[in-house]
Write an enzyme that holds these catalytic residues in place. Structure first.
Site, PDB file in Angstrom:
ATOM      1  N   CYS A  23      34.296  40.364  33.306  1.00 25.65           N
ATOM      2  CA  CYS A  23      35.280  39.665  31.903  1.00 25.65           C
ATOM      3  C   CYS A  23      35.000  38.246  32.246  1.00 25.65           C
ATOM      4  CB  CYS A  23      36.921  39.927  32.231  1.00 25.65           C
ATOM      5  SG  CYS A  23      37.341  41.564  31.796  1.00 25.65           S
ATOM      6  N   GLN A  64      40.966  41.033  38.488  1.00 26.28           N
ATOM      7  CA  GLN A  64      40.103  40.053  39.131  1.00 26.28           C
ATOM      8  C   GLN A  64      38.499  40.292  38.529  1.00 26.28           C
ATOM      9  OE1 GLN A  64      40.025  37.265  40.817  1.00 26.28           O
ATOM     10  NE2 GLN A  64      42.137  36.979  40.744  1.00 26.28           N
ATOM     11  N   SER A  65      38.359  40.852  37.339  1.00 24.33           N
ATOM     12  CA  SER A  65      37.065  41.106  36.812  1.00 24.33           C
ATOM     13  C   SER A  65      36.187  40.129  36.754  1.00 24.33           C
ATOM     14  CB  SER A  65      37.456  41.952  35.441  1.00 24.33           C
ATOM     15  OG  SER A  65      36.028  42.309  34.620  1.00 24.33           O
ATOM     16  N   ASN A  66      35.083  40.519  37.290  1.00 23.24           N
ATOM     17  CA  ASN A  66      33.705  39.453  37.295  1.00 23.24           C
ATOM     18  C   ASN A  66      33.027  39.685  35.983  1.00 23.24           C
ATOM     19  OD1 ASN A  66      33.698  38.585  39.942  1.00 23.24           O
ATOM     20  ND2 ASN A  66      33.229  40.645  40.455  1.00 23.24           N
TER      21      ASN A  66
END
Ligand SMILES: Cc1ncc(COP(=O)(O)O)c(C=O)c1O
Length: 346
Positions: free
Chosen positions: A86, A82-84
């Site tokens: 990325c 759930q990387s912001n």
């Protein structure tokens, strides 16, 4: 300090607002010793540009400018499912007409879900070129180099951005934030006794600290860990702040005492919810209609609340909370935030 000698793209018009949080501060005070607490303010870096933006937007202004200067046609970066970071890197790539590839580290085994919402949905909507999932503990730098090599074999040119955009160049984004904040305090005649910020890959905390030291802003910065306790986190922040100072050519040794890290709020694990995070997210939503996120800012605000209840801030002191964004991942954690089931979606 002169940042204008570094190439920079601009993804946000103007400064992010600084706002008082009167209803939140009153609700917090009611739970503090003697019914008195700090005056909490917020700097809205969740309103930065890039679909929607957050702290990575500031770092990417410098990193993407460097990528373009090097003739890159693709960005390669890494993060959690759930990387912001990325998502915002991909948004910058789209805006610049570049392609973007991710290496996703499944930090919590079994947590990657091809059909997940939140940031994972946005990865697909914004058109990520490829997404490779690797197990926890993988050498992420090597995995990203392999992606870049694969692109080079096709005659393309990749620019690799480290996890969180946290290197010396990315940290300049938070030196710019320190300068912006200083100007806002000057214009509005508002001072703060404390600044509270999230501390993960450390570019935000370390860059801000370098900016405070370089601009002689004497407000202590408290970094709330989102994945490590102080013994592990403080050296990372110190190294990042020093690297940023060195890149700027400041003749300055970052004092160890300037690195203030607080632990205990991120457990049981990076990205896994806890009750204090849920309380913090609900409290800010229900008093000020401002959205935090479950992985970073929710735990950081839980830290601010905990410190206030422990008497770390004198009644009436002004505490500035730096909101670093992340709201899209709320939509991967809806059950737990409404108190239904565990809803774990790391
Ligand atoms: C919303 C949000 N806040 C805070 C952080 C932590 O910032 P840093 O990695 O610069 O320490 C991140 C990192 O991904 C983030 O996405």
């Amino acid at each position: 300090m002169d940042l204008s000698r570094f190439p920079r793209r601009r993804y946000t018009e103007g400064a992010t607002p600084i706002e008082p949080l009167p209803r939140f501060s009153a609700a917090l005070a009611a739970t503090c010793p003697g019914g008195r607490g700090p005056e909490v303010w917020i700097k809205r870096d969740d309103l930065l540009g890039l679909s929607p933006g957050g702290n990575k937007t500031r770092k990417l202004e410098f990193l993407v400018a460097d990528a373009l200067a090097q003739g890159a046609d693709a960005l390669v970066t890494c993060g959690a499912p759930q990387s912001n970071h990325c998502r915002i890197t991909l948004a910058a790539a789209v805006k610049e007409g570049l392609r973007c590839r991710f290496v996703i580290e499944e930090r919590v085994p079994g947590s990657f879900d091809e059909g997940a919402g939140g940031n994972h949905f946005l990865f697909r909507l914004l058109g990520v070129e490829s997404l490779r999932v690797v197990p926890a503990g993988t050498d992420m730098a090597a995995a990203m180099r392999a992606e870049a090599d694969a692109l080079a074999a096709e005659g393309r040119r990749a620019y690799v951005i480290p996890g969180g955009g946290s290197n010396a160049l990315g940290g300049l984004g938070y030196v710019a934030c320190a300068q912006e904040l200083q100007q806002q305090m000057f214009e509005h005649g508002t001072g703060f006794e404390h600044v509270v910020v999230g501390s993960g890959s450390s570019g935000t905390h370390g860059g801000l600290l370098a900016g405070f030291l370089g601009n002689r802003i004497a407000i202590p910065i408290i970094g709330i860990g989102v994945s490590r306790d102080p013994a592990q986190q403080a050296p990372l922040v110190h190294a990042e702040a020093q690297a940023v100072c060195d890149l700027l050519g400041l003749d300055l040794a970052v004092p160890a005492a300037a690195v203030r890290c607080v632990g205990g709020y991120w457990q049981p694990k990076y990205s896994v919810p806890n009750a204090r995070m849920v309380e913090a997210v609900q409290m800010l939503a229900r008093t000020e209609a401002i959205l935090l996120d479950p992985v970073y800012t929710g735990k950081v605000m839980a830290g601010l609340i905990g410190l206030a209840r422990d008497g770390a801030f004198a009644p009436g002191e002004r505490v500035l909370f730096l909101h670093t964004g992340g709201a899209p991942s709320l939509f991967a954690y809806d059950s737990v935030l409404l108190g239904r089931g565990t809803g774990l979606a790391p």
